[in-house]
Design a protein around this motif. Structure first.
Motif, short mmCIF file in Angstrom:
data_model
loop_
_atom_site.label_atom_id
_atom_site.label_comp_id
_atom_site.label_asym_id
_atom_site.label_seq_id
_atom_site.Cartn_x
_atom_site.Cartn_y
_atom_site.Cartn_z
N GLU A 97 45.53 98.63 19.67
CA GLU A 97 46.78 98.26 20.21
C GLU A 97 46.56 97.37 21.51
O GLU A 97 47.51 96.61 21.88
N SER A 98 45.55 97.72 22.22
CA SER A 98 45.19 96.97 23.45
C SER A 98 44.58 95.54 23.31
O SER A 98 44.35 94.83 24.27
N ILE A 99 44.18 95.33 22.06
CA ILE A 99 43.45 93.88 21.70
C ILE A 99 44.42 93.23 21.17
O ILE A 99 44.82 93.62 19.99
N PHE A 100 44.86 92.04 21.62
CA PHE A 100 45.89 91.07 21.03
C PHE A 100 44.99 90.24 20.04
O PHE A 100 45.44 89.80 19.06
N THR A 101 43.83 89.71 20.20
CA THR A 101 43.41 88.73 19.28
C THR A 101 41.70 88.76 19.18
O THR A 101 41.21 89.01 20.61
N VAL A 102 41.04 88.54 18.30
CA VAL A 102 39.42 88.48 18.28
C VAL A 102 39.20 87.12 17.75
O VAL A 102 39.85 86.90 16.63
N SER A 103 38.29 86.54 18.23
CA SER A 103 37.74 85.10 17.51
C SER A 103 36.33 85.43 17.50
O SER A 103 35.53 86.00 18.42
#
Length: 131
Positions: A118-124
């Protein structure tokens, strides 16, 4: 697999954000009206760049807004805080310092696992080796 993590990367433009519940229409409306009144662009996100995180929306905010008293007073009225993104860059390394190339399957699996936090919004993913 060895890896290194760099954080607070300074070449990423978006530094600040606010998180609004999907039902907080009053805040969004007042921010929109305030931008028109002040003739300033407080938000960086277009609707297509707003990230949905559960029942909340993550909206990037300009540095101009972070220093604007009217903007901050609107947030204060609704008990909403400006937060700073922490951008991380993870590099998989061999002991000699060269990079590991990971398969697309492994990269997608890692991306999905990270985005479940939940602390990570997006990963590329910067590079995928087609094996």
């Amino acid at each position: 697999m060895n890896y290194s993590i760099k954080y607070n990367i300074d070449h990423i433009a978006d530094e600040y954000y606010i998180m609004l519940d999907k039902n907080e229409r009053d805040v969004r409306r007042e921010l929109s009206e305030g931008m028109k009144e002040e003739k300033k662009d407080w938000t960086v996100s277009s609707p297509s760049h707003v990230v949905r995180n559960g029942d909340s929306y993550v909206i990037t905010v300009s540095e101009q807004a972070v220093n604007d008293e009217k903007f901050l007073s609107i947030l204060n009225k609704y008990d909403t805080q400006v937060k700073k993104f922490v951008w991380c860059y993870i590099r998989f390394e061999k002991p000699d310092g060269s990079r590991y190339w990971i398969s697309e399957e492994d990269a997608v699996k890692m991306k999905n696992e990270l985005e479940n936090n939940e602390s990570i919004f997006t990963v590329s993913i910067d590079y995928i080796n087609d094996q």
